[in-house]
Scaffold this motif. Structure first.
Motif, mmCIF file in Angstrom:
data_model
loop_
_atom_site.group_PDB
_atom_site.id
_atom_site.type_symbol
_atom_site.label_atom_id
_atom_site.label_comp_id
_atom_site.label_asym_id
_atom_site.label_seq_id
_atom_site.Cartn_x
_atom_site.Cartn_y
_atom_site.Cartn_z
ATOM 1 N N ASP A 106 0.848 -1.243 0.114
ATOM 2 C CA ASP A 106 -0.009 -0.088 0.126
ATOM 3 C C ASP A 106 0.990 1.377 -0.024
ATOM 4 O O ASP A 106 0.818 1.932 1.022
ATOM 5 C CB ASP A 106 -0.985 0.135 1.094
ATOM 6 C CG ASP A 106 -2.053 -0.945 0.904
ATOM 7 O OD1 ASP A 106 -2.867 -1.182 -0.023
ATOM 8 O OD2 ASP A 106 -2.512 -1.594 2.099
ATOM 9 N N PRO A 107 1.349 1.759 -1.122
ATOM 10 C CA PRO A 107 1.497 0.874 -2.275
ATOM 11 C C PRO A 107 2.611 -0.254 -2.310
ATOM 12 O O PRO A 107 3.484 -0.046 -1.691
ATOM 13 C CB PRO A 107 1.804 1.948 -3.158
ATOM 14 C CG PRO A 107 2.616 2.804 -2.562
ATOM 15 C CD PRO A 107 2.247 3.057 -1.002
ATOM 16 N N GLY A 134 -1.938 -4.128 -2.710
ATOM 17 C CA GLY A 134 -2.432 -2.594 -3.203
ATOM 18 C C GLY A 134 -0.944 -2.376 -4.443
ATOM 19 O O GLY A 134 -0.446 -1.212 -4.066
ATOM 20 N N VAL A 187 -5.365 -3.687 -13.348
ATOM 21 C CA VAL A 187 -4.513 -3.145 -12.192
ATOM 22 C C VAL A 187 -4.486 -1.520 -12.337
ATOM 23 O O VAL A 187 -3.834 -1.358 -13.441
ATOM 24 C CB VAL A 187 -3.406 -3.543 -11.677
ATOM 25 C CG1 VAL A 187 -2.880 -3.053 -10.262
ATOM 26 C CG2 VAL A 187 -3.733 -5.249 -11.289
ATOM 27 N N GLU A 188 -4.792 -0.781 -11.671
ATOM 28 C CA GLU A 188 -4.497 0.729 -11.740
ATOM 29 C C GLU A 188 -3.273 1.003 -11.419
ATOM 30 O O GLU A 188 -2.955 1.581 -10.098
ATOM 31 C CB GLU A 188 -5.829 1.401 -10.920
ATOM 32 C CG GLU A 188 -7.102 1.586 -11.546
ATOM 33 C CD GLU A 188 -8.012 2.479 -11.025
ATOM 34 O OE1 GLU A 188 -7.765 3.173 -10.230
ATOM 35 O OE2 GLU A 188 -9.305 2.226 -11.185
ATOM 36 N N ALA A 189 -2.301 0.530 -12.111
ATOM 37 C CA ALA A 189 -0.931 1.019 -11.782
ATOM 38 C C ALA A 189 -0.199 1.430 -12.567
ATOM 39 O O ALA A 189 -0.415 1.397 -14.045
ATOM 40 C CB ALA A 189 -0.260 -0.585 -11.460
ATOM 41 N N THR A 190 1.025 2.160 -12.446
ATOM 42 C CA THR A 190 1.760 2.872 -13.437
ATOM 43 C C THR A 190 2.627 1.798 -13.918
ATOM 44 O O THR A 190 3.363 1.121 -13.224
ATOM 45 C CB THR A 190 2.559 3.829 -12.687
ATOM 46 O OG1 THR A 190 1.698 4.836 -12.333
ATOM 47 C CG2 THR A 190 3.555 4.413 -13.736
ATOM 48 N N ASP A 202 0.803 -0.730 -6.942
ATOM 49 C CA ASP A 202 0.525 0.654 -7.928
ATOM 50 C C ASP A 202 1.703 0.752 -8.823
ATOM 51 O O ASP A 202 1.529 1.749 -9.581
ATOM 52 C CB ASP A 202 0.766 1.840 -6.719
ATOM 53 C CG ASP A 202 -0.450 2.232 -6.310
ATOM 54 O OD1 ASP A 202 -1.371 1.637 -6.155
ATOM 55 O OD2 ASP A 202 -0.326 3.241 -5.371
ATOM 56 N N HIS A 203 2.638 0.051 -8.758
ATOM 57 C CA HIS A 203 3.455 0.144 -9.927
ATOM 58 C C HIS A 203 4.032 -1.470 -10.570
ATOM 59 O O HIS A 203 3.909 -2.185 -9.937
ATOM 60 C CB HIS A 203 4.989 0.522 -9.290
ATOM 61 C CG HIS A 203 4.773 1.962 -8.630
ATOM 62 N ND1 HIS A 203 4.734 3.031 -9.322
ATOM 63 C CD2 HIS A 203 4.579 2.400 -7.422
ATOM 64 C CE1 HIS A 203 4.578 4.159 -8.605
ATOM 65 N NE2 HIS A 203 4.455 3.718 -7.323
ATOM 66 N N LEU A 255 7.543 3.501 -1.711
ATOM 67 C CA LEU A 255 6.514 2.311 -1.932
ATOM 68 C C LEU A 255 6.093 2.202 -0.491
ATOM 69 O O LEU A 255 7.004 2.534 0.646
ATOM 70 C CB LEU A 255 6.765 1.002 -2.431
ATOM 71 C CG LEU A 255 7.850 -0.028 -1.814
ATOM 72 C CD1 LEU A 255 8.039 -1.293 -2.427
ATOM 73 C CD2 LEU A 255 9.535 0.876 -2.278
#
Length: 276
Positions: free
Chosen positions: A27-28, A49, A73-76, A51-52, A107
């Motif tokens: 998270d993240p 969670g 996934v809403e990730a970069t 994120d990347h 992170l």
């Protein structure tokens, strides 16, 4: 910081038939080398969670699920700077952002520092977990055996430099792309360096003794059966010859090797001229 390893079954020449995918932090969190999807990995990605999404390099056995996770996934999604086209060709995904050596990604619970780690592949990166000094090394190192560094893509000079830089950092643990974590990093890195030096000495001795073609050099450089891996061994010999040619120890034109006039490359032999 938590680093969780998932062994993903993939089509790979690596022993065991698996590639390691890592989820780092929480998270993240960061997903590294999503080689494929499994229910267990999906659960970890969801719970932690992510994120990347990063990759150590873009060989097919390390990137098989990049596009799938990019969609779900809403990730970069990150690519190495200057290698965006290579990344897109390998993954089918246009990266959202780029990474360069020296960059740091924050992170949950810490941060990852990006290291330059070419040799096995020209776009190879490694990632240092700054709190503990552990390094996700992709295909720079393995707990047992050695890493394939083969021409035309593999660069032996770059690979040896990568091993030396990793050794100098004195990492606490190595997390490789294949196989178990390495609990004795400096000892293992030193072993890998010595293995390459020994192979180079064999290649150099073969050329010095009159071997000129890769097939003949191959027979002299390896003292074990090469069933099923002869193509990899051949590419490794070519990578050694390319390194030795750059250093002036041999001549190498892609088909035929020779002793360079006045060669004394690599510090492994006294040079002497010899006619082709």
């Amino acid at each position: 910081m938590t680093i969780t390893r998932h062994q993903i079954p993939v089509s790979t020449r690596a022993p065991g038939g698996h590639t390691n995918t890592y989820v780092v932090g929480e998270d993240p969190a960061i997903l590294v080398d999503p080689a494929g999807r499994t229910p267990d990995l999906d659960r970890t990605v969801r719970e932690r969670g992510v994120d990347h999404v990063l990759v150590t390099h873009t060989h097919p056995d390390h990137v098989g699920a990049v596009s799938s996770y990019a969609a779900d996934v809403e990730a970069t999604v990150w690519a190495r700077y200057g290698r965006e086209s290579r990344f897109e060709d390998a993954t089918g995904v246009r990266a959202d952002a780029t990474l360069s050596p020296g960059d740091v990604l924050a992170l949950g619970g810490g941060a990852l520092e990006v290291l330059d780690a070419p040799g096995h592949a020209p776009d190879h990166l490694a990632f240092v977990e700054r709190e503990t000094g552990a390094v996700i090394v992709g295909d720079c190192a393995v707990a047992e055996g050695s890493v394939a560094v083969g021409a035309p893509e593999g660069d032996m000079r770059a690979y040896l430099s990568t091993l030396r830089r990793l050794y100098a950092r004195a990492p606490s643990r190595l997390y490789p792309g294949h196989g178990p974590p390495v609990a004795n990093p400096r000892e293992r890195l030193a072993d890998l360096l010595e293995h390459r030096k020994q192979r180079e000495r064999r290649v150099l001795a073969a050329v010095d003794g009159g071997a000129r073609t890769v097939d003949v050099i191959l027979e002299a450089a390896y003292d074990k059966p090469l069933d099923g891996v002869q193509d990899l061994a051949r590419a490794t010999v070519e990578a050694h010859l390319e390194k030795l040619a750059v250093e002036g120890a041999v001549t190498w034109e892609g088909m035929r090797a020779g002793v360079a006039n006045g060669a004394g490359g690599g510090g492994e032999r006294s040079g002497r001229a010899r006619d082709e």
